[in-house]
Scaffold this motif. Structure first.
Motif, PDB file in Angstrom:
ATOM      1  N   LEU A  29       1.156  -1.096  -0.088  1.00  0.00           N
ATOM      2  CA  LEU A  29      -0.040  -0.049  -0.020  1.00  0.00           C
ATOM      3  C   LEU A  29       0.670   1.107  -0.012  1.00  0.00           C
ATOM      4  N   SER A  30       0.498   2.316  -0.630  1.00  0.00           N
ATOM      5  CA  SER A  30       1.016   3.641  -0.703  1.00  0.00           C
ATOM      6  C   SER A  30       1.081   4.362   0.501  1.00  0.00           C
ATOM      7  N   GLN A  31       1.813   5.599   0.630  1.00  0.00           N
ATOM      8  CA  GLN A  31       1.602   6.411   1.675  1.00  0.00           C
ATOM      9  C   GLN A  31       0.165   7.113   1.673  1.00  0.00           C
ATOM     10  N   GLN A  32      -0.391   7.330   0.544  1.00  0.00           N
ATOM     11  CA  GLN A  32      -1.667   7.897   0.577  1.00  0.00           C
ATOM     12  C   GLN A  32      -2.824   6.963   0.957  1.00  0.00           C
ATOM     13  N   HIS A  33      -2.476   5.687   0.455  1.00  0.00           N
ATOM     14  CA  HIS A  33      -3.577   4.751   1.166  1.00  0.00           C
ATOM     15  C   HIS A  33      -3.694   4.683   2.739  1.00  0.00           C
ATOM     16  N   LEU A  34      -2.496   4.713   3.281  1.00  0.00           N
ATOM     17  CA  LEU A  34      -2.381   4.778   4.756  1.00  0.00           C
ATOM     18  C   LEU A  34      -3.048   5.991   5.284  1.00  0.00           C
ATOM     19  N   ILE A  35      -2.568   7.170   4.757  1.00  0.00           N
ATOM     20  CA  ILE A  35      -3.281   8.331   5.053  1.00  0.00           C
ATOM     21  C   ILE A  35      -5.025   8.509   4.994  1.00  0.00           C
ATOM     22  N   ASN A  36      -5.269   7.754   3.943  1.00  0.00           N
ATOM     23  CA  ASN A  36      -6.788   7.980   3.531  1.00  0.00           C
ATOM     24  C   ASN A  36      -7.520   7.026   4.735  1.00  0.00           C
ATOM     25  N   ILE A  37      -6.653   5.907   5.223  1.00  0.00           N
ATOM     26  CA  ILE A  37      -7.342   5.079   6.440  1.00  0.00           C
ATOM     27  C   ILE A  37      -7.525   6.124   7.636  1.00  0.00           C
ATOM     28  N   LEU A  38      -6.062   6.627   7.825  1.00  0.00           N
ATOM     29  CA  LEU A  38      -5.949   7.461   9.003  1.00  0.00           C
ATOM     30  C   LEU A  38      -7.067   8.574   8.951  1.00  0.00           C
ATOM     31  N   GLU A  39      -7.187   9.308   8.028  1.00  0.00           N
ATOM     32  CA  GLU A  39      -8.268  10.388   7.810  1.00  0.00           C
ATOM     33  C   GLU A  39      -9.628   9.849   8.036  1.00  0.00           C
ATOM     34  N   THR A  40      -9.885   8.848   7.214  1.00  0.00           N
ATOM     35  CA  THR A  40     -11.249   8.355   7.405  1.00  0.00           C
ATOM     36  C   THR A  40     -11.553   8.028   8.889  1.00  0.00           C
ATOM     37  N   ALA A  41     -10.482   7.265   9.649  1.00  0.00           N
ATOM     38  CA  ALA A  41     -10.687   6.932  11.018  1.00  0.00           C
ATOM     39  C   ALA A  41     -11.017   8.043  11.794  1.00  0.00           C
TER      40      ALA A  41
END
Length: 336
Positions: A29-41
């Motif tokens: 997974l890319s950094q953007q995928h992880l950031i998207n999970i964090l921001e959604t959380a």
């Protein structure tokens, strides 16, 4: 991991638009995928950290399939799914038809036929969730709740959310120490992968040689066998659970010896950076991995981790369901 293998992991987890349809590993997974999970959380957290209910999975069925015992992970997945208004079924895999000779593949196909939309899987075999997503039920969103020694991606992401909300500075300025049984810990692997992807300044692992995997340096970490030196100046201290079966074995002489050399005591916390964050994935062995006055102290975020775990699991469930619907051309508008 080899680039070809990472590409394969990415292909399994993502739909044709590059969005999550399964959550199997942080690898690939890319950094953007992880950031998207964090921001959604964070959209599921109120100003004071309280969980906000949103009916994003109303009418969907989530099945928890735990082939290993678990309290914390299974319960937080159940709470997360219910807060999204999903129907939740906890399937006792210890009493399932696999015990009667039915293959795992047939068991999963039967559960899929019962209109399951998502499977949350915990399994003793590394790679089990990947196998299910790739070869058994690709149209059911598969969420990895921990597989063997390989990966525990939602734990890794809840740890990242805890750091993001409390460190007071970006990952690029953080030195993080992971302490204890690195060799057998799927949490350690997921934390290391997530910290690397998010660009942490330095990742340290602190453990005796017997609890370090071969080739650990290839993971891009700095290895310390001396605990006092390893914690020096760290911004985040993550203690790992020591499994009881390791104690008294050639890997670990005794719990007392481990605490003396590697226990997270108040004195060692004071060697870290001022106001360093103290974390532990649980369950804790007090007086073995961590002192009670540290676990319950002002720098401890251990209970926050549990709370943030609900928000992260809500995010992963919602995003993966959205990705599955996108893949099938059934999504009229974004869920989150």
């Amino acid at each position: 991991m080899h680039l070809a293998a990472l590409h394969t992991l990415s292909q399994i987890q993502l739909n044709q638009y590059g969005n999550l349809r399964h959550f199997l590993s942080i690898e690939g997974l890319s950094q953007q995928h992880l950031i998207n999970i964090l921001e959604t959380a964070e959209t599921f957290l109120g100003e004071n950290g309280q969980i906000i209910n949103r009916p994003l999975l109303e009418g969907r069925t989530v099945m928890n399939l735990f082939f290993e015992p678990s309290t914390r992970t299974r319960t937080t997945f159940e709470v997360a799914a219910k807060r999204l208004s999903a129907n939740v079924l906890n399937i006792d895999m210890q009493q399932s038809s696999t015990k009667k000779g039915e293959t795992l593949r047939d068991t999963l196909w039967n559960l899929e036929a019962m209109a399951a939309d998502m499977f949350v899987i915990r399994h003793w075999a590394s790679g089990a969730a990947h196998f299910m997503a790739q070869s058994v039920c690709p149209d059911v969103a598969i969420i990895n709740g921990g597989d063997g020694r390989h990966s525990h991606p939602t734990q890794g992401m809840l740890d990242m959310l805890t750091i993001r909300r409390h460190a007071g500075k970006p990952f690029s300025e953080l030195t993080v120490a992971i302490i204890g049984d690195i060799k057998h810990s799927r949490v350690a692997r997921s934390d290391i992968e997530a910290l690397q992807t998010l660009g942490a300044k330095e990742i340290r692992v602190i453990a005796p040689k017997t609890l370090l995997p071969t080739g650990i340096e290839e993971f891009g970490v700095t290895v310390f066998e001396d605990m006092d030196k390893g914690v020096e100046g760290c911004d985040v201290l993550i203690a790992l659970r020591i499994q009881n079966e390791r104690i008294g074995s050639p890997l670990l002489a005794s719990s007392e010896e481990f605490y003396k050399l590697y226990g997270l005591s108040e004195a060692r916390v004071q060697r870290a950076a001022p106001n360093a964050l103290v974390m532990h994935p649980g369950p804790m062995n007090r007086g073995v991995e961590i002192a009670s006055n540290v676990a319950d102290g002002p720098q401890s975020l251990i209970l926050k981790q549990v709370n943030y775990g609900i928000a992260v699991r809500m995010a992963v469930l919602a995003l993966s369901m959205q990705g599955q619907l996108e893949a099938k051309g059934l999504l009229d508008q974004a869920l989150v």
